[in-house]
Design a protein around this motif. Structure first.
Motif, PDB file in Angstrom:
ATOM      1  N   LEU A  95      -3.912  -1.431  -5.832  1.00  0.00           N
ATOM      2  CA  LEU A  95      -5.088  -1.431  -4.967  1.00  0.00           C
ATOM      3  C   LEU A  95      -5.713  -2.818  -4.850  1.00  0.00           C
ATOM      4  CD1 LEU A  95      -6.736   1.957  -6.013  1.00  0.00           C
ATOM      5  CD2 LEU A  95      -5.268   1.473  -4.043  1.00  0.00           C
ATOM      6  N   ALA A  96      -5.611  -3.611  -5.897  1.00  0.00           N
ATOM      7  CA  ALA A  96      -6.172  -4.962  -5.852  1.00  0.00           C
ATOM      8  C   ALA A  96      -5.309  -5.914  -5.034  1.00  0.00           C
ATOM      9  CB  ALA A  96      -6.327  -5.503  -7.271  1.00  0.00           C
ATOM     10  N   ALA A  97      -4.072  -5.513  -4.745  1.00  0.00           N
ATOM     11  CA  ALA A  97      -3.135  -6.380  -4.009  1.00  0.00           C
ATOM     12  C   ALA A  97      -2.955  -5.933  -2.566  1.00  0.00           C
ATOM     13  CB  ALA A  97      -1.783  -6.395  -4.714  1.00  0.00           C
ATOM     14  N   MET A  98      -3.934  -5.205  -2.022  1.00  0.00           N
ATOM     15  CA  MET A  98      -3.812  -4.598  -0.703  1.00  0.00           C
ATOM     16  C   MET A  98      -4.768  -5.271   0.287  1.00  0.00           C
ATOM     17  SD  MET A  98      -4.046  -0.552   0.242  1.00  0.00           S
ATOM     18  CE  MET A  98      -2.704  -0.216  -0.895  1.00  0.00           C
ATOM     19  N   PRO A  99      -4.283  -6.225   1.097  1.00  0.00           N
ATOM     20  CA  PRO A  99      -5.165  -6.908   2.047  1.00  0.00           C
ATOM     21  C   PRO A  99      -5.601  -6.017   3.205  1.00  0.00           C
ATOM     22  CG  PRO A  99      -2.901  -7.642   2.323  1.00  0.00           C
ATOM     23  CD  PRO A  99      -2.922  -6.784   1.107  1.00  0.00           C
ATOM     24  N   VAL A 100      -4.713  -5.099   3.624  1.00  0.00           N
ATOM     25  CA  VAL A 100      -5.051  -4.085   4.623  1.00  0.00           C
ATOM     26  C   VAL A 100      -4.437  -2.781   4.145  1.00  0.00           C
ATOM     27  CG1 VAL A 100      -5.168  -5.724   6.554  1.00  0.00           C
ATOM     28  CG2 VAL A 100      -3.004  -4.565   6.048  1.00  0.00           C
ATOM     29  N   PRO A 101      -4.935  -1.632   4.588  1.00  0.00           N
ATOM     30  CA  PRO A 101      -4.395  -0.367   4.101  1.00  0.00           C
ATOM     31  C   PRO A 101      -2.878  -0.275   4.286  1.00  0.00           C
ATOM     32  CG  PRO A 101      -6.412   0.031   5.304  1.00  0.00           C
ATOM     33  CD  PRO A 101      -6.081  -1.420   5.507  1.00  0.00           C
ATOM     34  N   GLY A 102      -2.195   0.068   3.189  1.00  0.00           N
ATOM     35  CA  GLY A 102      -0.760   0.294   3.243  1.00  0.00           C
ATOM     36  C   GLY A 102       0.106  -0.921   3.022  1.00  0.00           C
ATOM     37  N   VAL A 103      -0.455  -2.106   2.898  1.00  0.00           N
ATOM     38  CA  VAL A 103       0.330  -3.326   2.689  1.00  0.00           C
ATOM     39  C   VAL A 103      -0.004  -3.897   1.313  1.00  0.00           C
ATOM     40  CG1 VAL A 103       0.778  -5.685   3.445  1.00  0.00           C
ATOM     41  CG2 VAL A 103       0.492  -3.864   5.136  1.00  0.00           C
ATOM     42  N   LEU A 104       1.010  -4.037   0.472  1.00  0.00           N
ATOM     43  CA  LEU A 104       0.857  -4.679  -0.826  1.00  0.00           C
ATOM     44  C   LEU A 104       1.471  -6.070  -0.740  1.00  0.00           C
ATOM     45  CD1 LEU A 104       1.893  -1.786  -3.252  1.00  0.00           C
ATOM     46  CD2 LEU A 104      -0.349  -2.298  -2.294  1.00  0.00           C
ATOM     47  N   HIS A 105       0.666  -7.083  -0.991  1.00  0.00           N
ATOM     48  CA  HIS A 105       1.145  -8.471  -0.924  1.00  0.00           C
ATOM     49  C   HIS A 105       0.959  -9.080  -2.305  1.00  0.00           C
ATOM     50  CE1 HIS A 105       1.488 -12.289   1.781  1.00  0.00           C
ATOM     51  NE2 HIS A 105       2.390 -12.250   0.815  1.00  0.00           N
ATOM     52  N   LYS A 106       1.946  -8.855  -3.170  1.00  0.00           N
ATOM     53  CA  LYS A 106       1.885  -9.341  -4.550  1.00  0.00           C
ATOM     54  C   LYS A 106       2.685 -10.615  -4.752  1.00  0.00           C
ATOM     55  CE  LYS A 106       1.363  -4.765  -6.682  1.00  0.00           C
ATOM     56  NZ  LYS A 106       1.873  -3.831  -7.717  1.00  0.00           N
ATOM     57  N   TYR A 107       3.801 -10.733  -4.036  1.00  0.00           N
ATOM     58  CA  TYR A 107       4.762 -11.793  -4.313  1.00  0.00           C
ATOM     59  C   TYR A 107       4.973 -12.666  -3.085  1.00  0.00           C
ATOM     60  CZ  TYR A 107       5.735  -8.478  -8.077  1.00  0.00           C
ATOM     61  OH  TYR A 107       5.608  -7.618  -9.136  1.00  0.00           O
ATOM     62  N   GLN A 108       5.265 -13.915  -3.320  1.00  0.00           N
ATOM     63  CA  GLN A 108       5.452 -14.866  -2.227  1.00  0.00           C
ATOM     64  C   GLN A 108       6.672 -14.497  -1.385  1.00  0.00           C
ATOM     65  OE1 GLN A 108       5.486 -18.920  -3.515  1.00  0.00           O
ATOM     66  NE2 GLN A 108       6.108 -19.739  -1.540  1.00  0.00           N
ATOM     67  N   GLY A 109       6.478 -14.515  -0.077  1.00  0.00           N
ATOM     68  CA  GLY A 109       7.593 -14.334   0.848  1.00  0.00           C
ATOM     69  C   GLY A 109       7.926 -12.910   1.211  1.00  0.00           C
ATOM     70  N   ARG A 110       7.266 -11.932   0.600  1.00  0.00           N
ATOM     71  CA  ARG A 110       7.581 -10.549   0.901  1.00  0.00           C
ATOM     72  C   ARG A 110       6.357  -9.667   0.707  1.00  0.00           C
ATOM     73  NH1 ARG A 110       9.377 -12.683  -3.598  1.00  0.00           N
ATOM     74  NH2 ARG A 110       9.457 -11.551  -5.580  1.00  0.00           N
ATOM     75  N   VAL A 111       6.339  -8.590   1.471  1.00  0.00           N
ATOM     76  CA  VAL A 111       5.281  -7.595   1.329  1.00  0.00           C
ATOM     77  C   VAL A 111       5.912  -6.217   1.251  1.00  0.00           C
ATOM     78  CG1 VAL A 111       3.526  -8.952   2.549  1.00  0.00           C
ATOM     79  CG2 VAL A 111       4.965  -7.341   3.836  1.00  0.00           C
ATOM     80  N   HIS A 142      -3.186   3.393  10.474  1.00  0.00           N
ATOM     81  CA  HIS A 142      -3.095   2.071   9.855  1.00  0.00           C
ATOM     82  C   HIS A 142      -1.824   1.297  10.228  1.00  0.00           C
ATOM     83  CE1 HIS A 142      -6.648   3.021   7.663  1.00  0.00           C
ATOM     84  NE2 HIS A 142      -6.084   3.874   6.832  1.00  0.00           N
ATOM     85  N   TRP A 143      -0.906   1.894  11.015  1.00  0.00           N
ATOM     86  CA  TRP A 143       0.330   1.192  11.351  1.00  0.00           C
ATOM     87  C   TRP A 143       0.032  -0.154  12.003  1.00  0.00           C
ATOM     88  CZ3 TRP A 143       4.494   2.158   8.998  1.00  0.00           C
ATOM     89  CH2 TRP A 143       4.961   3.444   8.763  1.00  0.00           C
ATOM     90  N   ASP A 144      -0.857  -0.153  12.985  1.00  0.00           N
ATOM     91  CA  ASP A 144      -1.121  -1.390  13.734  1.00  0.00           C
ATOM     92  C   ASP A 144      -1.665  -2.485  12.824  1.00  0.00           C
ATOM     93  OD1 ASP A 144      -0.224  -0.250  16.046  1.00  0.00           O
ATOM     94  OD2 ASP A 144      -2.220   0.224  16.836  1.00  0.00           O
ATOM     95  N   ALA A 145      -2.586  -2.143  11.956  1.00  0.00           N
ATOM     96  CA  ALA A 145      -3.165  -3.143  11.058  1.00  0.00           C
ATOM     97  C   ALA A 145      -2.101  -3.721  10.136  1.00  0.00           C
ATOM     98  CB  ALA A 145      -4.301  -2.534  10.243  1.00  0.00           C
ATOM     99  N   ALA A 146      -1.192  -2.870   9.662  1.00  0.00           N
ATOM    100  CA  ALA A 146      -0.139  -3.338   8.761  1.00  0.00           C
ATOM    101  C   ALA A 146       0.807  -4.289   9.472  1.00  0.00           C
ATOM    102  CB  ALA A 146       0.629  -2.147   8.200  1.00  0.00           C
ATOM    103  N   VAL A 147       1.267  -3.911  10.649  1.00  0.00           N
ATOM    104  CA  VAL A 147       2.201  -4.758  11.398  1.00  0.00           C
ATOM    105  C   VAL A 147       1.516  -6.057  11.821  1.00  0.00           C
ATOM    106  CG1 VAL A 147       3.610  -4.921  13.489  1.00  0.00           C
ATOM    107  CG2 VAL A 147       3.601  -2.812  12.150  1.00  0.00           C
ATOM    108  N   ASN A 148       0.277  -5.975  12.226  1.00  0.00           N
ATOM    109  CA  ASN A 148      -0.444  -7.182  12.633  1.00  0.00           C
ATOM    110  C   ASN A 148      -0.623  -8.151  11.465  1.00  0.00           C
ATOM    111  OD1 ASN A 148      -0.677  -6.219  15.237  1.00  0.00           O
ATOM    112  ND2 ASN A 148      -2.742  -5.400  14.956  1.00  0.00           N
TER     113      ASN A 148
END
Length: 340
Positions: A95-111, A142-148
């Motif tokens: 939950l702390a690594a979620m910039p928008v609902p459904g996207v986890l951005h923990k590591y460089q270069g990948r989500v 939340h699909w649009d927010a994730a893809v954007n």
């Protein structure tokens, strides 16, 4: 004039198998001729995290054996209600690594994109068994927010579809999502994390192969098998179809007490994966999620197991023993053995 009634189009075979999964503790015990004395604990555990077991996966379990390693992964126990220090609802800091609902951005270069909260099987050690999918998943609104978000960050080269299990979604929905992702110029790879090729191999259909390999994104599928008995001929056939389509196949397993905390079992798992065209990737120590403490294997035992594997297997069949820690920029290795 007589009305013409058109028959309802039947569901694909994999969706029928998905719908016919066992979803009650009593049915699970009855199907395997297990003692009814297990029912109260199973009911208690089911109330915390529901039972779900595809019948094809159940057919690989030994009837009458309450200690079967495949059964142990799916049978609820009263131990799940125990309060154990350090075992929490969000053990890897999702939950702390979620910039928008459904996207986890923990590591460089990948989500990682949480495509759905549904799974074909509910593993009792699941680190997302308490995840708030309704509010924090990418599906629906939340699909649009994730893809954007992915499109706006040019450092992202790889998208990982996870969940839940993304392959429980219909092919049309997944194809539409992949089409949108492939239109993002900085993406190079599409990775899917899925247990379905193992627990519901019927899912690997021509329709799935078509959308997974049709785009310019290099396809990678990371399976999840913990024990060699999971990998029967139906799974091997599914993996052969994936391999023939040009999809890179890897496996990640979890080290689980009473399931695979044995060097001989882990060695057979790696050998069997290779027979199926799959390379071992990660062996995760248990994520300390509330309700799963009875699966924990100590770090020292884990290291000893890896030392044995390193001595007895070629390096390409030895998975990386790792732990995921909240806020850390990569998986933390627990073994420094040199593979030869």
């Amino acid at each position: 004039m007589t009305a013409i009634i058109h028959p309802r189009k039947s569901l694909p075979g994999w969706q029928q198998a998905y719908a016919q999964a066992i979803t009650s503790p009593a049915d699970l015990l009855d199907a395997l001729d297990l003692p009814r004395a297990l029912l109260p604990g199973a009911v208690d555990g089911h109330g915390l995290f529901p039972v779900r077991v595809p019948r094809g996966f159940l057919s690989r379990m030994e009837r009458g054996n309450p200690h079967d390693p495949l059964l142990r992964q799916v049978l609820p126990l009263d131990a799940e209600s125990a309060t154990v220090e350090g075992f929490i609802d969000d053990p890897v800091g999702d939950l702390a690594a979620m910039p928008v609902p459904g996207v986890l951005h923990k590591y460089q270069g990948r989500v990682l994109l949480i495509a759905t909260g549904a799974c074909a099987v509910n593993c009792r050690y699941c680190f997302r068994r308490h995840f708030p999918y309704a509010d924090a998943g990418a599906a629906g609104r939340h699909w649009d927010a994730a893809v954007n978000y992915i499109a706006a960050n040019s450092s992202i080269r790889e998208v990982i579809l996870s969940g839940g299990d993304p392959l429980v979604l219909a092919d049309q929905k997944l194809a539409a999502l992949v089409h949108r992702l492939a239109a993002i110029p900085h993406l190079r790879r599409l990775r899917i994390h899925s247990r379905l090729p193992v627990v519901l191999p019927e899912r690997i259909s021509d329709d799935l192969l078509a959308w997974f390999t049709a785009s310019r994104l290099a396809p990678v599928l990371v399976l999840h098998a913990n024990h060699p008995a999971e990998l029967d001929q139906t799974v091997q056939a599914a993996c052969a179809k994936l391999k023939a389509a040009g999809i890179t196949l890897l496996n990640q397993a979890v080290l689980l007490r009473g399931v695979n905390d044995n060097a001989a079992v882990l060695s057979r798992l790696s050998e069997r994966l290779f027979e199926c065209g799959v390379l071992p990737y990660y062996l995760h120590v248990l994520d300390p999620v509330r309700g799963a403490s009875h699966f924990e294997v100590g770090d020292e035992i884990a290291r000893q197991l890896m030392e044995t594997l390193t001595r007895t297997l070629p390096g390409y069949l030895v998975p990386k023993l790792v732990r995921e820690e909240p806020g850390v920029a990569a998986k933390t290795p627990l073994s420094t053995a040199i593979h030869k």
